[in-house]
Write an enzyme that holds these catalytic residues in place. Sequence first.
Site, PDB file in Angstrom:
ATOM      1  N   HIS A  18       0.866  -1.191   0.000  1.00 14.54           N
ATOM      2  CA  HIS A  18       0.000   0.000   0.000  1.00 14.54           C
ATOM      3  C   HIS A  18       0.901   1.239   0.000  1.00 14.54           C
ATOM      4  CE1 HIS A  18      -3.711   2.214   1.866  1.00 14.54           C
ATOM      5  NE2 HIS A  18      -3.094   2.951   0.949  1.00 14.54           N
ATOM      6  N   HIS A  20       1.644   5.366  -1.748  1.00 16.69           N
ATOM      7  CA  HIS A  20       1.318   6.538  -2.557  1.00 16.69           C
ATOM      8  C   HIS A  20       2.620   7.130  -3.097  1.00 16.69           C
ATOM      9  CE1 HIS A  20      -2.907   6.779  -1.186  1.00 16.69           C
ATOM     10  NE2 HIS A  20      -2.403   6.268  -0.070  1.00 16.69           N
ATOM     11  N   LEU A  21       2.712   7.275  -4.403  1.00 16.51           N
ATOM     12  CA  LEU A  21       3.902   7.836  -5.040  1.00 16.51           C
ATOM     13  C   LEU A  21       3.661   9.202  -5.674  1.00 16.51           C
ATOM     14  CD1 LEU A  21       5.563   4.725  -6.750  1.00 16.51           C
ATOM     15  CD2 LEU A  21       6.431   6.041  -4.805  1.00 16.51           C
ATOM     16  N   ARG A  22       2.406   9.627  -5.752  1.00 13.19           N
ATOM     17  CA  ARG A  22       2.064  10.899  -6.391  1.00 13.19           C
ATOM     18  C   ARG A  22       2.511  10.900  -7.858  1.00 13.19           C
ATOM     19  NH1 ARG A  22      -1.219  10.991  -2.290  1.00 13.19           N
ATOM     20  NH2 ARG A  22      -0.423  11.883  -0.345  1.00 13.19           N
ATOM     21  N   ASN A  46      -5.036   7.235  -6.560  1.00 12.88           N
ATOM     22  CA  ASN A  46      -5.794   8.468  -6.282  1.00 12.88           C
ATOM     23  C   ASN A  46      -5.001   9.719  -6.664  1.00 12.88           C
ATOM     24  OD1 ASN A  46      -4.058   7.854  -4.103  1.00 12.88           O
ATOM     25  ND2 ASN A  46      -5.253   9.107  -2.685  1.00 12.88           N
ATOM     26  N   LYS A 108      -9.009  -0.382  -6.315  1.00 12.77           N
ATOM     27  CA  LYS A 108      -9.112   0.276  -5.014  1.00 12.77           C
ATOM     28  C   LYS A 108     -10.480   0.928  -4.824  1.00 12.77           C
ATOM     29  CE  LYS A 108      -7.773   2.009  -1.059  1.00 12.77           C
ATOM     30  NZ  LYS A 108      -6.477   2.623  -0.747  1.00 12.77           N
ATOM     31  N   HIS A 146     -10.568   1.079   1.377  1.00 15.49           N
ATOM     32  CA  HIS A 146     -10.350   2.066   2.437  1.00 15.49           C
ATOM     33  C   HIS A 146     -11.545   1.925   3.359  1.00 15.49           C
ATOM     34  CE1 HIS A 146      -8.918   6.071   4.020  1.00 15.49           C
ATOM     35  NE2 HIS A 146     -10.116   5.961   4.577  1.00 15.49           N
ATOM     36  N   HIS A 184      -4.883  -0.686   5.721  1.00 13.95           N
ATOM     37  CA  HIS A 184      -4.518   0.131   6.881  1.00 13.95           C
ATOM     38  C   HIS A 184      -5.527   0.014   8.021  1.00 13.95           C
ATOM     39  CE1 HIS A 184      -7.286   2.854   4.939  1.00 13.95           C
ATOM     40  NE2 HIS A 184      -6.392   3.460   4.186  1.00 13.95           N
ATOM     41  N   LEU A 229      -5.283   9.366   7.720  1.00 12.77           N
ATOM     42  CA  LEU A 229      -6.600   8.743   7.675  1.00 12.77           C
ATOM     43  C   LEU A 229      -6.456   7.310   7.172  1.00 12.77           C
ATOM     44  CD1 LEU A 229      -8.807  11.630   6.212  1.00 12.77           C
ATOM     45  CD2 LEU A 229      -8.859  10.709   8.547  1.00 12.77           C
ATOM     46  N   ASP A 257       1.189   2.638   3.538  1.00 15.75           N
ATOM     47  CA  ASP A 257       0.333   3.794   3.259  1.00 15.75           C
ATOM     48  C   ASP A 257       1.150   5.080   3.289  1.00 15.75           C
ATOM     49  OD1 ASP A 257      -1.984   5.200   2.612  1.00 15.75           O
ATOM     50  OD2 ASP A 257      -2.638   5.373   4.695  1.00 15.75           O
ATOM     51  N   HIS A 261       3.267  14.616   1.558  1.00 11.61           N
ATOM     52  CA  HIS A 261       2.649  15.931   1.385  1.00 11.61           C
ATOM     53  C   HIS A 261       3.697  16.992   1.700  1.00 11.61           C
ATOM     54  CE1 HIS A 261      -1.549  14.609   1.014  1.00 11.61           C
ATOM     55  NE2 HIS A 261      -1.326  13.770   2.014  1.00 11.61           N
ATOM     56  N   ALA A 273      -4.021  14.855   5.228  1.00 12.70           N
ATOM     57  CA  ALA A 273      -3.866  13.600   5.959  1.00 12.70           C
ATOM     58  C   ALA A 273      -2.833  12.726   5.257  1.00 12.70           C
ATOM     59  CB  ALA A 273      -5.201  12.866   6.032  1.00 12.70           C
TER      60      ALA A 273
END
Length: 354
Positions: A18, A20-22, A46, A108, A146, A184, A229, A257, A261, A273
């Site tokens: 899980h 996030h790489l943007r 996302n 997802k 989620h 998560h 979150l 996760d 940011h 978050a």
Amino acid sequence: MSTQTSDTLVITRPDDWHLHLRDGEALAAVAADTARQFARAIVMPNLRPPVTTTEQALAYRGRIEAALAAAGVPAGAFSPLMTLYLTDNTAADEIKRAHESGGVHAVKLYPAGATTNSDAGVTDLLGKCRPALDALERCGMPLLVHGEVTDPYVDVFDREAMFIERVMRPLRKAYPALKVVFEHITTKDGAEYVRDAEGPVAATITPQHLLYNRNALFQGGMRPHMYCLPILKREVHRQALVAAATSGSPRFFLGTDSAPHARGLKEHACGCAGCYTALHAMSLYAKAFEEVGALDKLEGFASHYGPDFYGLPRNRDTLTLVRQEYVIPEEIPYGSTTLVPLAAGESLAWRVRT
């Protein structure tokens, strides 16, 4: 099989299920942090706009591979495993196309409004997504959830437990053969549900939810870099997650996760978050497992149970952790700005040998 001495721990190379790489300069800034520790990662869809088609997912994979190459990561050293973002209108044919591509490994579910960039998420899972769910069950591709309801009248600390009753139980009844990863998890309720559920159900657990309870959000004032979150919960829930992660059950495995940011967007009137842990994830997990005398359980959780659930081979190479102080940086470069890693400035006892 892991090997351990007082000063080293050698395990099968882990994967992050899980992540996030943007995109863009953010992707370029963070991708190599994950590749230094993990062989593969399930990459979240996302983005803005979200990754809703196979074509978009494979194009995103190409951008990730280009960012890794630019950062000096050798070709083939890390494999991004792509996902699709489920919407009310996802077609069965798109699921079939994704499965046949070989590059998309899961879909997802974001309940609309649940977290960062979830505005296009699902509004009625069993009412509007049955064609996609039917196709997922037929092809054996996991649905990643989620697990929070977004009803504004449900307390933020109760939203995972309510999701089990309102969404997970009806979903499992309607689709008993569907592979589901409850991502998560943050509560005793979630851990017990996954432990006892019938059928192919698993869960990922983050380092922050193993190491901290909700008091960490308020130590010395508001701590925005501890805000994620699902939100951190009471100590009883943290203890239940540690027990699940260290139990040796193949239903629980590693998913950071990690969610980068910019510092200014975290330290903000309406802060984002997400905790950034890709930089030092395995050091954090080693801390959590060592605190309960369970370092011998880390390899299964980090390296074996995830690929087994996804039907992928376990990695053949290894990762070595050494007992050596690692001071987490106060901040790291993030494109034209900076970001603050989880637990910045604190010391960890284990670090990854590079």
